[in-house]
Design an enzyme around this catalytic site. Structure first.
Site, PDB file in Angstrom:
ATOM      1  N   ARG A 129      64.201  65.967  59.230  1.00  0.00           N
ATOM      2  CA  ARG A 129      63.867  66.854  60.340  1.00  0.00           C
ATOM      3  C   ARG A 129      63.169  66.120  61.467  1.00  0.00           C
ATOM      4  O   ARG A 129      62.841  66.729  62.486  1.00  0.00           O
ATOM      5  CB  ARG A 129      62.885  67.899  59.827  1.00  0.00           C
ATOM      6  CG  ARG A 129      63.453  69.265  59.626  1.00  0.00           C
ATOM      7  CD  ARG A 129      62.340  70.067  59.012  1.00  0.00           C
ATOM      8  NE  ARG A 129      62.448  71.456  59.304  1.00  0.00           N
ATOM      9  CZ  ARG A 129      63.080  72.326  58.525  1.00  0.00           C
ATOM     10  NH1 ARG A 129      63.685  71.936  57.443  1.00  0.00           N
ATOM     11  NH2 ARG A 129      63.089  73.582  58.852  1.00  0.00           N
TER      12      ARG A 129
ATOM     13  N   ARG B  17      61.320  86.321  53.746  1.00  0.00           N
ATOM     14  CA  ARG B  17      60.479  85.122  53.745  1.00  0.00           C
ATOM     15  C   ARG B  17      59.262  85.308  54.649  1.00  0.00           C
ATOM     16  O   ARG B  17      59.355  85.946  55.691  1.00  0.00           O
ATOM     17  CB  ARG B  17      61.315  83.933  54.246  1.00  0.00           C
ATOM     18  CG  ARG B  17      61.617  82.943  53.154  1.00  0.00           C
ATOM     19  CD  ARG B  17      62.662  81.968  53.560  1.00  0.00           C
ATOM     20  NE  ARG B  17      62.235  81.078  54.641  1.00  0.00           N
ATOM     21  CZ  ARG B  17      62.957  80.058  55.073  1.00  0.00           C
ATOM     22  NH1 ARG B  17      64.122  79.790  54.525  1.00  0.00           N
ATOM     23  NH2 ARG B  17      62.523  79.297  56.044  1.00  0.00           N
TER      24      ARG B  17
HETATM   25  P1  AP5 Z   1      63.566  75.644  55.663  1.00  0.00           P
HETATM   26  O1  AP5 Z   1      63.538  76.466  54.440  1.00  0.00           O
HETATM   27  O2  AP5 Z   1      64.416  74.447  55.716  1.00  0.00           O
HETATM   28  O3  AP5 Z   1      63.891  76.615  56.866  1.00  0.00           O
HETATM   29  P2  AP5 Z   1      64.670  76.388  58.246  1.00  0.00           P
HETATM   30  O4  AP5 Z   1      65.109  75.039  58.602  1.00  0.00           O
HETATM   31  O5  AP5 Z   1      63.819  77.090  59.217  1.00  0.00           O
HETATM   32  O6  AP5 Z   1      66.038  77.030  58.001  1.00  0.00           O
HETATM   33  P3  AP5 Z   1      66.318  78.378  57.346  1.00  0.00           P
HETATM   34  O7  AP5 Z   1      66.284  78.267  55.867  1.00  0.00           O
HETATM   35  O8  AP5 Z   1      65.461  79.438  57.985  1.00  0.00           O
HETATM   36  O9  AP5 Z   1      67.806  78.627  57.880  1.00  0.00           O
HETATM   37  P4  AP5 Z   1      69.216  78.216  57.270  1.00  0.00           P
HETATM   38  O10 AP5 Z   1      69.885  77.320  58.243  1.00  0.00           O
HETATM   39  O11 AP5 Z   1      69.119  77.763  55.861  1.00  0.00           O
HETATM   40  O12 AP5 Z   1      69.933  79.634  57.361  1.00  0.00           O
HETATM   41  P5  AP5 Z   1      70.512  80.593  56.218  1.00  0.00           P
HETATM   42  O13 AP5 Z   1      71.694  79.969  55.601  1.00  0.00           O
HETATM   43  O14 AP5 Z   1      69.434  81.107  55.334  1.00  0.00           O
HETATM   44  O15 AP5 Z   1      62.075  75.185  56.030  1.00  0.00           O
HETATM   45  C1  AP5 Z   1      61.003  76.094  56.013  1.00  0.00           C
HETATM   46  C2  AP5 Z   1      59.705  75.391  56.366  1.00  0.00           C
HETATM   47  O16 AP5 Z   1      59.416  74.373  55.384  1.00  0.00           O
HETATM   48  C3  AP5 Z   1      59.699  74.645  57.693  1.00  0.00           C
HETATM   49  O17 AP5 Z   1      59.374  75.496  58.780  1.00  0.00           O
HETATM   50  C4  AP5 Z   1      58.635  73.578  57.449  1.00  0.00           C
HETATM   51  O18 AP5 Z   1      57.342  74.096  57.568  1.00  0.00           O
HETATM   52  C5  AP5 Z   1      58.878  73.206  56.002  1.00  0.00           C
HETATM   53  N1  AP5 Z   1      59.841  72.110  55.856  1.00  0.00           N
HETATM   54  C6  AP5 Z   1      61.052  72.162  55.236  1.00  0.00           C
HETATM   55  N2  AP5 Z   1      61.683  70.976  55.305  1.00  0.00           N
HETATM   56  C7  AP5 Z   1      60.851  70.145  55.972  1.00  0.00           C
HETATM   57  C8  AP5 Z   1      60.959  68.799  56.395  1.00  0.00           C
HETATM   58  N3  AP5 Z   1      62.059  68.055  56.122  1.00  0.00           N
HETATM   59  N4  AP5 Z   1      59.921  68.257  57.094  1.00  0.00           N
HETATM   60  C9  AP5 Z   1      58.807  68.979  57.350  1.00  0.00           C
HETATM   61  N5  AP5 Z   1      58.653  70.266  57.010  1.00  0.00           N
HETATM   62  C10 AP5 Z   1      59.669  70.853  56.314  1.00  0.00           C
HETATM   63  O19 AP5 Z   1      71.035  81.800  57.152  1.00  0.00           O
HETATM   64  C11 AP5 Z   1      70.110  82.633  57.824  1.00  0.00           C
HETATM   65  C12 AP5 Z   1      70.605  84.105  57.796  1.00  0.00           C
HETATM   66  O20 AP5 Z   1      71.803  84.200  58.569  1.00  0.00           O
HETATM   67  C13 AP5 Z   1      70.957  84.607  56.397  1.00  0.00           C
HETATM   68  O21 AP5 Z   1      70.578  85.945  56.312  1.00  0.00           O
HETATM   69  C14 AP5 Z   1      72.486  84.480  56.313  1.00  0.00           C
HETATM   70  O22 AP5 Z   1      73.063  85.484  55.505  1.00  0.00           O
HETATM   71  C15 AP5 Z   1      72.898  84.661  57.783  1.00  0.00           C
HETATM   72  N6  AP5 Z   1      74.049  83.838  58.160  1.00  0.00           N
HETATM   73  C16 AP5 Z   1      74.321  82.545  57.756  1.00  0.00           C
HETATM   74  N7  AP5 Z   1      75.458  82.112  58.324  1.00  0.00           N
HETATM   75  C17 AP5 Z   1      75.912  83.136  59.115  1.00  0.00           C
HETATM   76  C18 AP5 Z   1      77.053  83.289  59.965  1.00  0.00           C
HETATM   77  N8  AP5 Z   1      77.951  82.316  60.108  1.00  0.00           N
HETATM   78  N9  AP5 Z   1      77.173  84.472  60.638  1.00  0.00           N
HETATM   79  C19 AP5 Z   1      76.270  85.471  60.483  1.00  0.00           C
HETATM   80  N10 AP5 Z   1      75.174  85.374  59.682  1.00  0.00           N
HETATM   81  C20 AP5 Z   1      75.002  84.231  59.012  1.00  0.00           C
HETATM   82 MG    MG Z   2      67.537  77.475  54.485  1.00  0.00          MG
END
Ligand code: AP5
Ligand code: MG
Ligand code: ZN
Length: 215
Positions: free
Chosen positions: A88, A160
């Site tokens: 990241r 979440r």
């Molecule tokens: P993390 O858990 O990685 O969260 P994020 O990057 O904010 O990403 P998300 O999990 O929120 O989104 P996603 O892309 O996985 O989407 P999803 O598939 O669920 O990190 C959380 C926290 O941990 C960070 O803020 C940080 O503090 C820490 N952290 C983690 N890694 C770190 C690192 N490397 N360095 C430092 N800190 C770190 O989809 C979202 C929603 O949309 C779902 O409901 C899904 O059903 C829907 N959806 C998915 N695709 C579609 C589509 N094509 N059309 C319509 N809806 C869709």
């Molecule tokens: Mg995720």
């Protein structure tokens, strides 16, 4: 297959990683999931990480680099892995390069999922996750058959802690300043494939497979 899924919060990294895991029979390595598990268990790492996560900021590089380094050495990563939410920052990407070199491995591809900011907010505020098996849903785009209950195991669907609008905005800012530079980082390395993440979940999956030339 050694793959990175890159993209802003809500881009669909976790959704796609879970499907690719089943298809390729390799693990999803999500630093977010690993950190949330540590928070839930109340480990020293979890206690330290919670404040950063609740504020929508990043957990320090040395913590996540250590997590991934350990995880990639586990036997189930021998045939490959899907990194979701890591790296990241540029220092994390550099550390990953060193770790993989030590392990004698190379990345096959980095897939960047592109989604508009406003769509991201709607996706994250509507996201629900099964408390028991971790399966993800969306109240509008990917609803469970019975509201509030997991299709797979009947578990309760929860939201979440960091999926509040204010925290989401902060996470999007952090993505732009710290993570977006990795797009050009991996483009320069000749590894980047870009996918329009605004499309239907199944269409995105198909395009990822095409980009990996395994469709
Ligand atoms: P993390 O858990 O990685 O969260 P994020 O990057 O904010 O990403 P998300 O999990 O929120 O989104 P996603 O892309 O996985 O989407 P999803 O598939 O669920 O990190 C959380 C926290 O941990 C960070 O803020 C940080 O503090 C820490 N952290 C983690 N890694 C770190 C690192 N490397 N360095 C430092 N800190 C770190 O989809 C979202 C929603 O949309 C779902 O409901 C899904 O059903 C829907 N959806 C998915 N695709 C579609 C589509 N094509 N059309 C319509 N809806 C869709
Ligand atoms: Mg995720
Ligand atoms: Zn479940």
């Amino acid at each position: 297959m050694k793959l990175i899924l890159l993209g802003p919060p809500g881009a669909g990294k976790g959704t796609q990683a879970k499907m690719l895991t089943d298809l390729f029979n390799i693990p999803q390595v999500s630093t977010g999931d690993i950190l949330r598990a540590a928070v839930k268990e109340g480990t020293p790492m979890g206690v330290k990480a919670k404040g950063f996560m609740d504020a929508g900021g990043l957990v320090p590089d040395e913590v996540v680099v250590g997590i991934v380094r350990e995880r990639l050495q586990k036997p189930d990563c021998a045939a490959g892995f899907i990194l979701d939410g890591f790296p990241r920052t540029v220092p994390q990407a550099d550390a990953l390069k060193d770790t993989l070199a030590e392990l004698g491995k190379d990345l096959d591809a980095v897939i960047s999922l592109e989604v508009d900011s406003e769509a991201l907010v709607e996706r994250l505020t509507g996201r629900r996750t099964c408390r028991d098996c971790g399966r993800g849903y969306h109240i509008k785009f990917d609803p469970p058959r019975v509201a509030g209950k997991c299709d797979a195991c009947g578990g309760e669907l929860i939201q979440r802690d960091d999926d509040k609008e204010e925290t989401i905005r902060k996470r999007l800012e952090v993505y732009q300043s710290s993570t977006e530079p990795l797009i050009s980082y991996y483009r320069k390395a000749g590894l980047l494939g870009t996918i329009d993440g605004m499309q239907d979940i199944q269409v995105v999956k198909k395009e990822i497979l095409a980009a990996l030339s395994v469709a």
